[in-house]
Every structure is written in C-alpha cells, then in structure tokens.
Design an enzyme around this catalytic site. Structure first.
Site, PDB file in Angstrom:
ATOM      1  N   HIS A  83      43.562  34.108  45.933  1.00  0.00           N
ATOM      2  CA  HIS A  83      42.123  33.860  45.909  1.00  0.00           C
ATOM      3  C   HIS A  83      41.587  33.629  47.322  1.00  0.00           C
ATOM      4  O   HIS A  83      40.500  34.099  47.678  1.00  0.00           O
ATOM      5  CB  HIS A  83      41.845  32.654  45.015  1.00  0.00           C
ATOM      6  N   GLU A  86      41.253  36.961  49.002  1.00  0.00           N
ATOM      7  CA  GLU A  86      40.077  37.678  48.477  1.00  0.00           C
ATOM      8  C   GLU A  86      38.824  37.288  49.250  1.00  0.00           C
ATOM      9  O   GLU A  86      38.007  38.133  49.621  1.00  0.00           O
ATOM     10  CB  GLU A  86      39.911  37.358  46.988  1.00  0.00           C
ATOM     11  N   HIS A  87      38.663  35.992  49.521  1.00  0.00           N
ATOM     12  CA  HIS A  87      37.501  35.516  50.281  1.00  0.00           C
ATOM     13  C   HIS A  87      37.523  36.042  51.714  1.00  0.00           C
ATOM     14  O   HIS A  87      36.514  36.518  52.235  1.00  0.00           O
ATOM     15  CB  HIS A  87      37.492  33.986  50.314  1.00  0.00           C
ATOM     16  N   GLU A 163      34.359  25.351  46.355  1.00  0.00           N
ATOM     17  CA  GLU A 163      34.438  26.058  45.068  1.00  0.00           C
ATOM     18  C   GLU A 163      35.339  25.312  44.093  1.00  0.00           C
ATOM     19  O   GLU A 163      35.034  25.216  42.897  1.00  0.00           O
ATOM     20  CB  GLU A 163      34.956  27.471  45.292  1.00  0.00           C
TER      21      GLU A 163
END
Length: 448
Positions: A83, A86-87, A163
């Site tokens: 994740h 991905e950012h 997040e």
C-alpha cells in the site's frame, strides 16, 4: 508516428499468430477460442499480459494496470509496504513530476486512482476513448519509472499514517479488520492492508524501492482495458509506454497464478473492541469457498437470498419484523486457500445480543432446512440483475478482466455467467448451506 515492427523489437513474441477467426493478427497474442466475444488477449515475451474488451457503443475507456502483489505477500517487517508503494508511485518519474502526473489526466477530464488489497495492487484510469493512449502512457510511466526518493517516502509516510487513523474512525473498517485478524490468525490474510502505525514508521526508502524492484516485473503485470478501443492499438500503446528504459527486454513466462492449496482453517472465536462509536458494528461469519470453486454460483445465490436486498431473509427478520437494525447484509469473499460468508449489521448497544441471536437462528435454519424454492428464484433474479447492471460500464468490465486474468480464472461471457446462475437448484443451495453454515464461527463486535 509509425512504430517499428513490434515483432522485431523488445517485448514482442517472435512469430506472427492468427486470431480465433483465422485472420492474421497485427500483434502476437495467445489464441484462445474460449474467450467471450469482443475480448482479446496478448502475452508479450516479457510475460506482461494485455486483455481488452471492445464496447463500440460507448465513448469512454477504462484502463487498469494490475500487479500480482498485495498485503499477503509481505513479511512482518514489510507490513503495509504494498500500500505504501502504491502511494509513492504517484510522486513522480524521471520525466513527470507529481503535479505533471495529476495534470495529465485532469486536463482531459479523466480520472486516475489506485487501490491495494490482500492479493494484488491496481492502478486504474477512466478517460474519453480518444485519450486512452495518454492514460496508458501515464500509468506505464508511473509503474516502470517511479523515482521513489527518500523525500517522497518520508512525505507520503505522514499521509499513510493519517489514512490509518482515518480508518480507525470508521466502524465498518475496524470491524472488518478485527474479523479478518481473528478468522485468519497467524496467516498473512489476517493482517491489515494498510499496515500499522509502527510498521509504516519503520519502513525505509530502500525497503520500498527493493519491494518495487522485486515485485513489479512484467511477468507479474496484467494490463486490462475496456471501452471503445482497438486491441492491437492498445498492445502498441502498452509496448511503447512500458518498453522505455528496457522494462520489457527480459523474456519471461507470465507468473503462474496463486495455486489453490489445502483450505485454510478458520479460527473460531469472538473479538470485542471498545470504541467511542454511537452503535455497535457486528460481523458474524463462517468459512466459505476457495477461489475458483465451481459451487461459487450456488454460494452467490445463497448469500443473496440471505442478505442481498430488502426482500432477503435477514433483512425481513432483523429489520422489518423486529426492528433491530437499520440495515443488515450478507457477503462472500474468496482467496486461493480460504473463503468466508459473513453477515454484517450495526445497532444500538442494548440490541446487540438480540441481533446476534436472530442472525444465528436464521443461519442455523438455512443450514438445517435449506431455502424455499421462491427464495432461491428471488436470489437468482437479484444476482442475474446485479451481474448485468454491474457490467454496463467499461470500468466494471475492466475490473472483471484484470482480476480474472491475474488469478488464472476463466474469463466468462455475461451469458455464460447468467446461465450458471440460472442452473443453480434449491438442492445445491441446501447442500452448500448445510456445509458452510455449520462450520466454525467468527464474531467481531466493535463499539461502546
């Protein structure tokens, strides 16, 4: 601009093949007569796969770049790295800054985003059909040429920590993570996709860059597209966008899909988390089916009949007759070695015991007696309608192609799926309910 013959350049499969109709193909691809109409597949020598579906009556196109890596592939020291990466891939390449990446599709009215789950990561875009080459170029640039600088990693670390905190304020997210952690205790499937504040704080720039180099290989990538497009044009665009800087130069076989293994035993138990929410979120479930199980259509009918709409058994009993919760739903999910059928609802704290008792009673009744024929027909109708309506736009078709290709599942035509749903019998549903709904139970409760 006319490109050189792709058969002579890097990334091309040697030799010209023919399509299912016997026509010579302008680009190499695996001939597969089992593909549905308007669906075509190309596998490059590098192992990168391209699957498209032509929808000539629309004026848009959806594109997805699917990478076969997710949270289940992470060691404890790299928890959350998929994740995180991905950012970071949105932060800039050698030819585009982060602002350039944002502006490229914004100025043509397009949309670009990404998501990570347990088994794969997907970068996706939706654009006008005439702007599909731009979308391919932008996503190809991001995936193959991200700079992954220390400054970008440190900046995005703070965003991801925010997040994680945001998810901690969402009851649905908290109860889902608690359920998974209990159900698959000790297995990577049970760990959260985003990671923890501790694991994200510990990840270094080298950790993220090494993870990218190890997992983002052509043989692990599927490019799927649907909409108003020409397959051969998309192959050409992908070869150009991904072929820069030698990314497609090494010849490899496509990475084999995750093999179906012995079923992972669900760890039964109850987990209660105290949170300052107004309601208690409840998730109760049993082990379901592994991915690719031929009984998945019967499971879909069972799940829909139990909690797929306002006429479903659980909605009628929990809300309409007893008023225990505003909404109640059932869902099923599947992985290569595990699956789950679960029921979710939220209610006031004083109603939790009654809600859980009613859900358990309804599931036990379905396991003991099956469903009535009218419930099965209703479930089939809902599932068939949801299938067709869900595939009306290019985005949903792109998702279907990408997920199926990456997991090694057959790509079924809509008519094939509808026929499989229609073929489900009450006896099959009853047999499956008796197997699934009598197994070990996991119950997650989150609230005050």
């Amino acid at each position: 601009m006319t490109l050189p013959d792709p058969h002579e350049g890097p990334g091309a499969t040697a030799g010209r093949q023919h399509d299912a109709a016997g026509r010579p193909s302008a680009f190499p691809h695996l001939v597969d007569v089992s593909l549905p109409p308007h669906v075509r597949r190309t596998t490059l020598a590098s192992g990168l796969r391209i699957v498209t579906e032509s929808m000539p009556d629309v004026r848009s196109a959806s594109l997805g770049v699917w990478v076969g890596v997710g949270s289940r592939d992470e060691s404890p020291a790299l928890h959350g790295c998929s994740h995180f990466l991905e950012h970071v891939l949105f932060k800039g390449t050698s030819t585009r800054s982060a602002m350039d990446l944002s502006v490229a599709l914004d100025e043509v009215g397009g949309e670009v985003n990404a998501f990570t789950d347990r088994e794969h990561t997907c970068f996706h875009a939706r654009v006008l059909d005439t702007d599909l080459p731009l979308a391919v170029d932008v996503l190809g640039d991001m995936v193959t040429d991200s700079l992954i600088t220390a400054a970008d990693v440190d900046a995005e670390r703070e965003v991801i920590l925010d997040e994680i905190a945001m998810h901690a304020d969402d009851p649905d997210d908290v109860v889902a993570e608690a359920f998974a952690e209990r159900a698959w205790a000790g297995h990577p499937l049970g760990q959260s996709v985003a990671g923890t504040a501790e694991s994200i704080a510990a990840l270094s720039r080298d950790d993220v860059a090494d993870f990218h180099a190890r997992h983002y290989r052509p043989s692990s990538i599927v490019v799927s597209a649907a909409g108003r497009l020409d397959h051969d044009d998309v192959v050409e665009q992908v070869q150009r966008a991904f072929g820069r800087r030698g990314f497609l130069d090494v010849a490899e076989e496509p990475r084999a899909p995750r093999r179906r293994e012995r079923p992972l035993a669900l760890e039964p138990g109850t987990v209660r988390l105290t949170r300052p929410f107004e309601q208690v979120s409840v998730l109760l479930g049993h082990a379901g089916l592994q991915r690719g199980d031929p009984r998945r259509f019967a499971l879909g009918v069972l799940t829909t009949a139990l909690g797929g709409g306002t006429s479903s058994r659980l909605f009628q009993e929990v809300r309409e007759r007893r008023g225990l919760a505003y909404s109640v739903y059932a869902y099923s999910s599947a992985h290569r070695e595990a699956g789950v059928l679960a029921v979710g609802a939220s209610c006031l704290p004083e109603r939790v015991d009654a809600l859980v008792d009613v859900v358990r009673a309804e599931l036990a009744a379905a396991a003991r007696d099956g469903l009535e024929a009218v419930e099965v027909r209703r479930g089939q109708g809902q599932l068939r309608g949801a299938t067709v309506l869900g595939l009306e736009d290019p985005g949903s078709r792109m998702y279907r192609l990408g997920r199926a290709e990456l997991s090694g599942e057959p790509i079924l035509g809509v008519d094939e799926v509808l026929a499989a749903i229609a073929a489900v019998t009450p006896e099959q549903v009853a047999e499956l309910a008796a197997e699934v709904l009598t197994g070990p139970e996991v119950l997650a409760l989150v609230g005050p």
